[in-house]
Design an enzyme around this catalytic site. Structure first.
Site, short mmCIF file in Angstrom:
data_model
loop_
_atom_site.label_atom_id
_atom_site.label_comp_id
_atom_site.label_asym_id
_atom_site.label_seq_id
_atom_site.Cartn_x
_atom_site.Cartn_y
_atom_site.Cartn_z
N HIS A 116 -1.40 -5.44 6.47
CA HIS A 116 -1.72 -6.84 6.23
C HIS A 116 -3.13 -6.97 5.67
CE1 HIS A 116 -2.11 -11.14 6.77
NE2 HIS A 116 -0.79 -11.14 6.80
N ASP A 128 7.03 -9.57 8.58
CA ASP A 128 8.31 -9.28 7.93
C ASP A 128 9.07 -8.12 8.56
OD1 ASP A 128 8.03 -11.28 5.93
OD2 ASP A 128 6.48 -10.04 5.03
N1 COA Z 1 2.78 1.40 3.49
C1 COA Z 1 2.07 2.48 3.11
N2 COA Z 1 0.77 2.44 2.82
C2 COA Z 1 0.15 1.25 2.92
C3 COA Z 1 0.84 0.09 3.31
C4 COA Z 1 2.20 0.21 3.59
N3 COA Z 1 2.90 -0.85 3.94
N4 COA Z 1 -0.03 -0.94 3.32
C5 COA Z 1 -1.19 -0.44 2.94
N5 COA Z 1 -1.09 0.88 2.70
C6 COA Z 1 -2.15 1.79 2.26
C7 COA Z 1 -2.41 1.57 0.77
O1 COA Z 1 -1.60 2.39 -0.04
C8 COA Z 1 -3.88 1.92 0.67
O2 COA Z 1 -4.03 3.30 0.60
P1 COA Z 1 -5.06 3.90 -0.48
O3 COA Z 1 -6.41 3.41 -0.04
O4 COA Z 1 -4.88 5.37 -0.37
O5 COA Z 1 -4.66 3.34 -1.81
C9 COA Z 1 -4.44 1.47 2.01
O6 COA Z 1 -3.33 1.44 2.93
C10 COA Z 1 -5.01 0.07 1.94
O7 COA Z 1 -4.01 -0.73 1.35
P2 COA Z 1 -4.24 -2.08 0.59
O8 COA Z 1 -3.03 -2.40 -0.22
O9 COA Z 1 -5.56 -2.05 -0.08
O10 COA Z 1 -4.36 -3.00 1.84
P3 COA Z 1 -4.33 -4.49 1.80
O11 COA Z 1 -4.85 -4.87 3.12
O12 COA Z 1 -4.97 -5.05 0.62
O13 COA Z 1 -2.75 -4.76 1.61
C11 COA Z 1 -0.59 -5.52 1.83
C12 COA Z 1 -2.03 -5.62 2.33
C13 COA Z 1 0.22 -6.49 2.64
C14 COA Z 1 -0.53 -5.90 0.35
C15 COA Z 1 -0.09 -4.08 2.01
O14 COA Z 1 -0.26 -3.67 3.34
C16 COA Z 1 1.36 -3.94 1.59
O15 COA Z 1 1.65 -3.82 0.40
N6 COA Z 1 2.32 -3.95 2.57
C17 COA Z 1 3.70 -3.83 2.25
C18 COA Z 1 4.26 -5.15 1.76
C19 COA Z 1 4.42 -6.16 2.87
O16 COA Z 1 4.94 -5.88 3.93
N7 COA Z 1 3.99 -7.39 2.56
C20 COA Z 1 4.06 -8.49 3.48
C21 COA Z 1 2.70 -8.92 3.91
S1 COA Z 1 2.76 -10.17 5.15
#
Ligand code: COA
Length: 388
Positions: A259, A315
Site C-alpha cells: 500500500h 483487496d
Molecule cells: N508484490 C510484490 N512486490 C511489491 C508489491 C506487491 N504487491 N508491492 C510493492 N512491491 C515492491 C515493489 O516492486 C518495489 O520493489 P522495488 O523497490 O524493488 O522496485 C517495492 O515493493 C516498493 O513498491 P512501490 O510500488 O514503490 O510501493 P508503493 O507503496 O508505491 O506501491 C502499490 C503501492 C499499491 C502500488 C503496490 O504495493 C502494488 O502495486 N500493489 C499491488 C496492487 C494492489 O494490490 N493495489 C491495490 C492497492 S489498495
C-alpha cells in the site's frame, strides 16, 4: 526533477475534514470516527450520511436520509432498454462509468454551483449505482431486471437485485460491513480524480464517472478482481506457496499486497480477513486458506528478497469474501465503486463548497518538459514530402 514528487506522493494539495489515514499505526477515520467502530456499530446508510455531513445523524435525520436514498433507487426505464442493447461481455466497470455519466442526461439542472443540488446528485449516485451494477448483471446473464425493494436496506436491496433472492441476515450484515469499509480513503487515485474534475466546475456525474475510470485500474480498485483471478489460478492451498514464489522471482507483483500509505496492516484488511474466515467455515470453500498462504509467503519472501515489510491491503481478502457471497469476480471492482461513491460525492461537495484551505482552485500541476528541443525558435516545420 525532485523524485519525491513522482506520483504526487507526500504532496499535500488540500485540507479535508472527511477522512484521515494514520499509515504508521494502521488507522482510518471517517469524520473523526474510527472505521473499526463504524463496522461494529454503523450501517452503510449512516456512514454515507456521516461522510456527506459533518457528523452522525440523529434518529430523525437518519430516517429522512434513508428515505431519500430509497426514493432515488430506480434507474430511468430508457436506460434499462439501452442496457439491453450492449454487448453482453462488456466490462461492468465500463458499463458503470458510461451509465453514471449518462444519468446526467436526465437532469436539466445539474447544479454545478448549487450545494443542495449536488447533495441530491450524491444521493442519486449512491442509490442508483447499485441498481446499474445489479441490472447489468441480470441483463448480461439473460435474466429479468429485479426492481429495487423499498423495504430492504441498502446492502440487502443490492444483493436482492443482483441474485433475485433476499439475503439472510448474516450475509446482509457482512456485505454492509464491506460497504462501510470501502466508503472512503482520503486522496486515493479515484477520489483525487473526482476532486480534480470537480475543481474545473464540472458537475457531480462527470466527477464520479472520472473516479470510476481511475478506480478500474489494476493498481487501484481493479486489484480485487485480479486477486480473485489469482486465487482461481492457484486453485488449492498446496499450490499457493510455489505460485507466489515464482511470481516474485519473475519480479511480478502480488495483487492485494502493499500500500502506498499503510506501513503496517491495513485495518480494513483485518476486518475482511475475519469475515472471509467466517464465510470459509460456513461454506467449506478453500479461498480463505489460499489467501492466507499468499499473504504469509509474500511477507516472508519480500523480507528475504528485498528487506521490505509488506502487508495485505483492502483487496486481498475482499476477493474471496465476495466470491463466497456468490458475486462474479468481475463485479468486485464495481462493488468497490458502489461503496466508494459515498466518499467521492462527499469529496466533490467539499472540493466545491466546503474547503477549509486553501480556497478552491483549478488543479493544475506542473511537469518538466524533457522532449525535443531545437533552440529558442523551436524546431523547423518540414513539409511531409521532405520528412524521412
Ligand atoms: N508484490 C510484490 N512486490 C511489491 C508489491 C506487491 N504487491 N508491492 C510493492 N512491491 C515492491 C515493489 O516492486 C518495489 O520493489 P522495488 O523497490 O524493488 O522496485 C517495492 O515493493 C516498493 O513498491 P512501490 O510500488 O514503490 O510501493 P508503493 O507503496 O508505491 O506501491 C502499490 C503501492 C499499491 C502500488 C503496490 O504495493 C502494488 O502495486 N500493489 C499491488 C496492487 C494492489 O494490490 N493495489 C491495490 C492497492 S489498495
Amino acid at each position: 526533477m525532485d523524485t519525491k514528487n513522482i506520483g504526487l506522493r507526500d504532496i499535500e494539495v488540500a485540507d479535508t475534514k472527511i477522512s484521515d489515514i494514520d499509515g504508521e499505526r494502521g488507522k482510518l477515520i471517517y469524520r473523526g470516527y474510527d472505521i473499526l467502530d463504524l463496522t461494529k456499530n454503523s450501517t452503510f446508510e449512516e456512514t454515507s450520511y456521516l461522510l456527506l455531513n459533518d457528523d452522525l445523524p440523529t434518529r430523525t435525520e437518519l430516517e429522512e436520509f434513508k428515505q431519500r436514498l430509497i426514493d432515488a433507487r430506480d434507474m430511468p426505464r430508457q436506460m434499462q432498454s439501452n442496457m439491453r442493447n450492449w454487448r453482453k461481455n462488456a466490462d461492468p466497470m465500463v458499463m458503470l462509468q458510461a451509465f453514471v455519466v449518462a444519468l446526467a442526461g436526465y437532469y436539466d439542472d445539474k447544479g454545478e454551483n448549487d450545494e443542495q443540488i449536488n447533495y441530491q446528485s450524491a444521493i442519486n449516485l449512491i442509490s442508483k449505482m447499485p441498481t446499474i451494477v445489479a441490472s447489468w448483471e441480470r441483463v448480461r446473464t439473460g435474466k429479468d431486471i429485479v426492481d429495487p425493494d423499498p423495504r430492504l436496506s441498502h446492502a440487502a436491496n443490492f444483493l436482492n437485485m443482483l441474485v433475485g433472492e433476499k439475503p439472510d441476515a448474516e450475509t446482509e450484515r457482512i456485505f454492509d460491513i464491506c460497504l462501510i469499509l470501502h466508503a472512503d480513503h482520503t486522496f486515493n487515485a479515484s477520489t483525487f480524480a473526482a476532486r480534480e474534475v470537480a475543481s474545473t466546475g464540472a458537475h457531480m456525474y462527470s466527477a464520479v464517472s472520472a473516479a470510476i475510470g481511475a478506480l478500474s485500474g489494476p493498481l487501484h480498485g481493479g486489484a480485487n478482481h485480479e486477486v480473485m483471478k489469482m486465487l482461481l489460478e492457484i486453485k488449492s492451498v498446496d499450490n499457493a506457496e510455489s505460485w507466489v514464489k515464482e511470481r516474485l522471482n519473475r519480479g511480478e507483483k502480488i495483487m492485494g499486497m502493499g500500500h502506498a500509505v499503510y506501513k503496517t496492516y491495513d485495518p480494513r484488511a483485518q476486518v475482511l480477513k475475519e469475515l472471509s474466515k467466517r464465510l470459509a467455515k460456513k461454506t467449506g470453500q478453500p479461498w480463505y486458506d489460499i489467501t492466507e498462504v499468499v499473504e504469509e509467503t509474500t511477507i516472508r519472501e519480500m523480507k528475504k528478497q528485498k528487506g521490505i515489510d509488506i502487508y495485505p491491503n483492502v483487496d486481498l481478502y475482499s476477493a474471496s469474501l465476495y466470491y463466497m457471497l456468490k458475486i462474479p469476480p468481475d463485479l468486485n471492482t464495481p462493488i468497490f465503486a458502489i461503496s466508494r461513491v459515498a466518499g467521492w460525492t462527499s469529496h466533490v461537495i467539499e472540493e466545491k463548497f466546503a474547503r477549509a484551505a486553501p480556497k478552491p482552485v483549478l488543479y493544475r500541476p506542473k511537469a518538466t518538459y524533457v522532449g525535443k528541443y531545437c533552440g529558442p525558435q523551436g524546431c523547423e516545420y518540414k513539409p511531409i514530402e521532405l520528412r524521412q
